[in-house]
Design an enzyme around this catalytic site. Structure first.
Site, PDB file in Angstrom:
ATOM      1  N   SER A   1       8.574 -36.720  46.360  1.00 23.37           N
ATOM      2  CA  SER A   1       8.184 -37.202  45.038  1.00 23.37           C
ATOM      3  C   SER A   1       6.657 -37.161  44.864  1.00 23.37           C
ATOM      4  O   SER A   1       6.055 -36.110  45.036  1.00 23.37           O
ATOM      5  CB  SER A   1       8.766 -38.597  44.836  1.00 23.37           C
ATOM      6  OG  SER A   1       8.619 -39.008  43.510  1.00 23.37           O
TER       7      SER A   1
ATOM      8  N   ASP B   1       5.543 -35.818  37.850  1.00 21.10           N
ATOM      9  CA  ASP B   1       5.271 -35.842  39.292  1.00 21.10           C
ATOM     10  C   ASP B   1       5.923 -34.599  39.921  1.00 21.10           C
ATOM     11  O   ASP B   1       6.589 -33.825  39.218  1.00 21.10           O
ATOM     12  CB  ASP B   1       5.717 -37.181  39.917  1.00 21.10           C
ATOM     13  CG  ASP B   1       7.206 -37.339  39.998  1.00 21.10           C
ATOM     14  OD1 ASP B   1       7.916 -36.669  39.241  1.00 21.10           O
ATOM     15  OD2 ASP B   1       7.681 -38.130  40.831  1.00 21.10           O
TER      16      ASP B   1
ATOM     17  N   ASP C   1       8.506 -33.797  41.641  1.00 22.13           N
ATOM     18  CA  ASP C   1       9.938 -33.502  41.493  1.00 22.13           C
ATOM     19  C   ASP C   1      10.419 -33.766  40.063  1.00 22.13           C
ATOM     20  O   ASP C   1      11.625 -33.715  39.791  1.00 22.13           O
ATOM     21  CB  ASP C   1      10.789 -34.262  42.522  1.00 22.13           C
ATOM     22  CG  ASP C   1      10.729 -35.768  42.359  1.00 22.13           C
ATOM     23  OD1 ASP C   1       9.645 -36.283  42.034  1.00 22.13           O
ATOM     24  OD2 ASP C   1      11.758 -36.439  42.567  1.00 22.13           O
TER      25      ASP C   1
ATOM     26  N   ASP D   1      10.785 -36.231  38.035  1.00 21.59           N
ATOM     27  CA  ASP D   1      11.626 -37.320  37.523  1.00 21.59           C
ATOM     28  C   ASP D   1      10.793 -38.373  36.793  1.00 21.59           C
ATOM     29  O   ASP D   1      11.332 -39.176  36.050  1.00 21.59           O
ATOM     30  CB  ASP D   1      12.515 -37.950  38.614  1.00 21.59           C
ATOM     31  CG  ASP D   1      11.741 -38.538  39.768  1.00 21.59           C
ATOM     32  OD1 ASP D   1      10.512 -38.329  39.857  1.00 21.59           O
ATOM     33  OD2 ASP D   1      12.379 -39.208  40.612  1.00 21.59           O
TER      34      ASP D   1
HETATM   35 MG    MG Z   1       9.510 -38.405  41.700  1.00 17.85          MG
END
Ligand code: MG
Length: 457
Positions: free
Chosen positions: A106, A248, A250, A252
């Site tokens: 992340s 960010d 990834d 999400d």
């Molecule tokens: Mg993330």
């Protein structure tokens, strides 16, 4: 905690080559596969898991290792390539998989990577299930299978198409496209680069991408917080943009910069998405105990309620499914709309915010200004579990007039603000989050708790 391999409800996270190695990833893959086989009703059924990675360079190595661990105990693997965390969540359902794996750390710095697990419903395992997987990993007692029963690996490259199709289905594509929004986006050289660019072309937006190549070499510290987004703010300030977005690695989490280049705060992503959803329908919202009161104000104005859960995406998503919530997420910029998937999704957040702007004809600063803001302060203290219990008991005496929620530590809701005290899931640390109408009051709450902690610990 630097230097330590963390195994929690969110999966595994560590420093690549130091404590997160190929061998560790193989074992963890087998542990997850063993867990899936153990909970499967039909012992003869052949199980499958889809797996994607964010753009980190170490992603290929760890993905291959986790896939090997899964294949070793007879689970088929579908390799999705470089894909966002919400993208993997969607593909678990689309491909009818028994689980999903995302190789991502992340927002952590580049030396980190992680292995995030998803069940067949697209949600991370519960605390109880995570404990079982951790035990399998520590015990390493996997039954061996015949070589002919090994899992096979296939590829699937349809994640972007599936993801965009679902996101477009929840907004008015023609309305947004008609506005020809000018957008600046910092995708942090992460997994969101490719799919987000495809989304913009579908929504007719004029886009200036910065850090928009999925190289995995982060141009700056990748957590989407104000300190790391000076570049995006400068680009928006210098140009004639309607809004700036940051994701960010990834993809999400979502953070917004207004048309004047001002970072408006990660708590506003969910609040603005909720503002749009509640402008057109009624229903429940769900979020964790550490999230701003802004969503309560927005839901309340629409005659709706907010369900508060323990911290952790799986807890929020679980409550959303249970109560059929129309919107939910977390204050760290994580927006969840179940029509797309039960995972925090920056593409959902961006699309709902653009829809709100298109529908109202208002600028993002006007829309954010319509939401009553609060001051939120966060601190953490090194304390053990016994001391944490005593600290909460004492706080309950002092905040005796507060409405209490003990779903995760203790949240004290007061007339002019709230305080949340909880132990971290990954380190011996108590987190304090205080929010109030102004900074002075929030500081007062922090001081009250700090005094209790200094007296007890
Ligand atoms: Mg993330």
């Amino acid at each position: 905690m630097p230097g330590e391999l963390i195994i929690s409800v969110s999966g595994m996270r560590g420093i690549v080559g130091e404590n997160l190695t190929e061998d560790v990833a193989i074992s963890y893959g087998s542990s997850f596969g063993y867990f899936l086989k153990d909970r499967c009703d039909s012992k003869k059924k052949r199980l499958s898991v889809c797996i994607g990675s964010d753009s980190r360079v170490s992603g290929d190595m760890l993905k291959a290792a986790v896939a090997a661990g899964l294949c070793e105990i007879g689970i088929d693997v579908i390799d999705l390539g470089v894909v966002t965390t919400p993208g993997v969540g969607i593909m678990v359902g689309k491909l009818d998989c028994d689980g999903g794996v995302v190789i991502t750390a992340s927002h952590n710095p580049i030396e980190y990577n992680g292995i995030k697990l998803l069940l067949s419903n697209g949600i991370a395992p519960s605390a109880e299930d995570a404990k079982k997987i951790k035990k399998y990993y520590l015990d390493k007692t996997f039954e061996s299978i015949a070589p002919t029963e090994s899992g096979r690996v296939t590829q699937d490259e349809t994640s972007d198409t599936a993801h965009i199709e679902k996101v477009l289905a929840i907004v008015d594509k023609e309305l947004i496209a008609g506005k020809r929004f000018k957008i600046a986006v910092d995708s942090m050289n992460g997994a969101g680069c490719r799919v987000t660019a495809k989304l913009w072309s579908q929504l007719g937006c004029c886009v200036k991408g910065i850090n928009d190549g999925a190289t995995g070499i982060f141009a700056h510290t990748p957590e989407p917080i104000e300190a790391n987004l000076g570049g995006l703010c400068d680009v928006v300030k210098a140009g004639d943009f309607d809004i700036g977005f940051a994701q960010d690695p990834d993809a999400d989490r979502l953070v917004i910069v207004d048309e004047q280049g001002r970072y408006i705060g990660e708590e506003y992503s969910l609040a603005l998405a909720a503002k749009y959803i509640f402008s057109k329908q009624k229903g429940f919202a769900a979020t964790n105990l550490s999230t701003s009161r802004m969503i309560d104000d927005i839901a309340g104005a629409a005659g709706c309620e907010v369900i508060r859960t323990a911290v952790g995406e799986a807890n929020v998503a679980g409550a959303m499914i249970e109560h059929d919530c129309v919107i939910g997420g977390e204050g760290n910029g994580g927006v969840i709309d179940l029509r797309v998937g039960p995972v925090r999704d920056s593409l959902v957040g961006m699309s709902l915010v653009l829809q709100l702007m298109a529908k109202t004809g208002k600028s993002i600063s006007e829309l954010a200004g319509e939401i009553r803001g609060y001051c939120m302060l966060k601190k953490k203290f090194e304390v053990d579990k016994v001391a944490a219990g005593n600290i909460i008991d004492k706080a309950r005496e002092i905040f005796s007039e507060a409405k209490i929620n003990t779903a995760d530590g203790c949240r004290f809701d007061l007339a002019d603000g709230w305080v949340h005290l909880r132990m971290s899931n990954t380190e011996p640390v108590m987190r304090l989050i205080a929010e109030a109408e102004d900074e002075q009051k929030a500081k007062e709450y922090v001081k009250i708790v700090s005094v209790i902690i200094s007296e007890i610990s």
